[in-house]
Design an enzyme around this catalytic site. Structure first.
Site, PDB file in Angstrom:
ATOM      1  N   LYS A 114      32.327  36.706  33.738  1.00 17.40           N
ATOM      2  CA  LYS A 114      32.130  35.560  32.851  1.00 17.40           C
ATOM      3  C   LYS A 114      31.709  36.001  31.442  1.00 17.40           C
ATOM      4  CE  LYS A 114      33.407  32.342  35.703  1.00 17.40           C
ATOM      5  NZ  LYS A 114      34.663  31.608  35.453  1.00 17.40           N
ATOM      6  N   ASN A 138      40.477  27.406  33.746  1.00 20.65           N
ATOM      7  CA  ASN A 138      39.364  27.067  34.639  1.00 20.65           C
ATOM      8  C   ASN A 138      39.390  27.831  35.959  1.00 20.65           C
ATOM      9  OD1 ASN A 138      37.396  25.041  36.026  1.00 20.65           O
ATOM     10  ND2 ASN A 138      39.290  24.850  37.226  1.00 20.65           N
ATOM     11  N   SER A 160      30.298  30.598  32.738  1.00 17.69           N
ATOM     12  CA  SER A 160      29.203  30.230  33.639  1.00 17.69           C
ATOM     13  C   SER A 160      27.904  30.612  32.951  1.00 17.69           C
ATOM     14  CB  SER A 160      29.310  31.012  34.950  1.00 17.69           C
ATOM     15  OG  SER A 160      28.073  30.953  35.657  1.00 17.69           O
ATOM     16  N   TYR A 186      30.319  39.039  39.296  1.00 15.99           N
ATOM     17  CA  TYR A 186      30.761  37.695  38.843  1.00 15.99           C
ATOM     18  C   TYR A 186      30.275  37.440  37.422  1.00 15.99           C
ATOM     19  CZ  TYR A 186      30.989  32.564  38.588  1.00 15.99           C
ATOM     20  OH  TYR A 186      31.243  31.263  38.200  1.00 15.99           O
ATOM     21  N   ALA A 187      29.009  37.735  37.150  1.00 16.19           N
ATOM     22  CA  ALA A 187      28.467  37.507  35.805  1.00 16.19           C
ATOM     23  C   ALA A 187      29.218  38.348  34.779  1.00 16.19           C
ATOM     24  CB  ALA A 187      26.973  37.842  35.779  1.00 16.19           C
ATOM     25  N   ALA A 188      29.581  39.580  35.172  1.00 15.23           N
ATOM     26  CA  ALA A 188      30.331  40.448  34.251  1.00 15.23           C
ATOM     27  C   ALA A 188      31.686  39.829  33.932  1.00 15.23           C
ATOM     28  CB  ALA A 188      30.495  41.841  34.854  1.00 15.23           C
TER      29      ALA A 188
END
Ligand SMILES: NC(=O)c1ccc[n+]([C@@H]2O[C@H](COP(=O)([O-])OP(=O)(O)OC[C@H]3O[C@@H](n4cnc5c(N)ncnc54)[C@H](OP(=O)(O)O)[C@@H]3O)[C@@H](O)[C@H]2O)c1
Length: 244
Positions: free
Chosen positions: A154, A87, A137, A150-152
């Site tokens: 996740k 997490n 996410s 950040y998206a990459a």
């Protein structure tokens, strides 16, 4: 759902989603080890839970030496891990044009490299039939501005989960991903109210999530009730991902 004497490890368990998850597992009888970088936050979490079933370890997931320390702690306990919740993570919001190398490296070192090597080092310590849950996410499958790096990270988490679900199936280990939408945790305490309200307005359920709502999904996936669920990507986001 009964987790009596099951051994649970949660990285990043001193706050937010990880802490809410730790509390539920403790209520259901598990022995829980939480990690985090800040020893003071871990102490506060421990005081709040006030249970001999909760143990803490100061360990930075982005440092291989700290991951080795976590592995040593597990090995010395003599117990196999029944539930592993990967997490620990950070978020930083910049457009692609504004993202510095430092921001990119921080995000990938914690969210991807740290998660990957924690999983790698703990795989030998997982019990047959264990459950591993990776926290992704909703941005991993959507396209929000300011979230590129950040998206990459996740999306990488999702890929690691799919691979692990395949590699560990022989040992009856289930691996699943939980993808929260915007959730009210310390991660978002700096986010201005008007922005949170705008995001909430775009969610079909018209609000952001609570840490306990994400935790409940994690605990479900870890439970016997989810015995045939592996390789899944569970959105816990009030329905916002269907709008992508
Ligand atoms: N909140 C949201 O809206 C949201 C949405 C989608 C996904 N998520 C994901 O959900 C997960 C939990 O987020 P959260 O909102 O609960 O965050 P949070 O409130 O900021 O808590 C993060 C936890 O992770 C720990 N942590 C951070 N960096 C670490 C590191 N390098 N090594 C070990 N522990 C570390 C923190 O403790 P220390 O700071 O002491 O290390 C803390 O215990 C993250 O992976 C996040 O990306 C959150």
């Amino acid at each position: 759902m009964n987790f009596t004497d099951k051994n649970v490890i949660i990285t990043g368990g001193s706050a937010g989603i990880g802490f809410a998850t730790a509390k539920i597992f403790i209520e259901k009888g598990a022995n829980v080890l939480i990690t985090g970088r800040n020893a003071e936050s871990l102490h506060t979490a421990s005081v709040n839970v006030n249970s001999p079933k909760l143990k803490t370890l100061a360990s930075d997931i982005s440092k291989l030496a700290d991951i080795a320390m976590l592995e040593k702690e597990v090995a010395e306990s003599g117990n196999k891990i029944d539930v592993l919740v990967l997490n620990a993570g950070i978020a930083k919001q910049f457009s692609i044009e504004e993202t510095t190398e430092e921001v990119f490296d921080d995000l990938f070192n914690i969210n991807v490299k740290g998660l990957f090597f924690t999983l790698q080092k703990l795989i030998p310590h997982l019990a047959e039939g264990a459950s591993v849950i990776l926290i992704s996410s909703g941005v991993s499958v959507s396209g929000y501005a300011q979230m590129g790096a950040y998206a990459a990270t996740k999306s990488a988490v999702d890929a690691i989960a799919r691979t692990a679900a395949t590699e560990l199936a022989d040992r009856k280990i289930r691996v699943n991903t939980v993808a929260p939408g915007l959730t009210d945790t310390p991660m978002n305490h700096q986010t201005p109210e008007h922005i949170k309200n705008a995001i909430a307005a775009a969610v079909p359920l018209k609000r952001i999530g609570e840490a306990e709502e994400i935790a409940n999904a994690i605990v479900f996936l870890a439970s016997e009730e989810a015995s045939y669920i592996s390789g899944s990507y569970l959105s816990v986001d009030g329905g916002v991902t269907i709008r992508r």
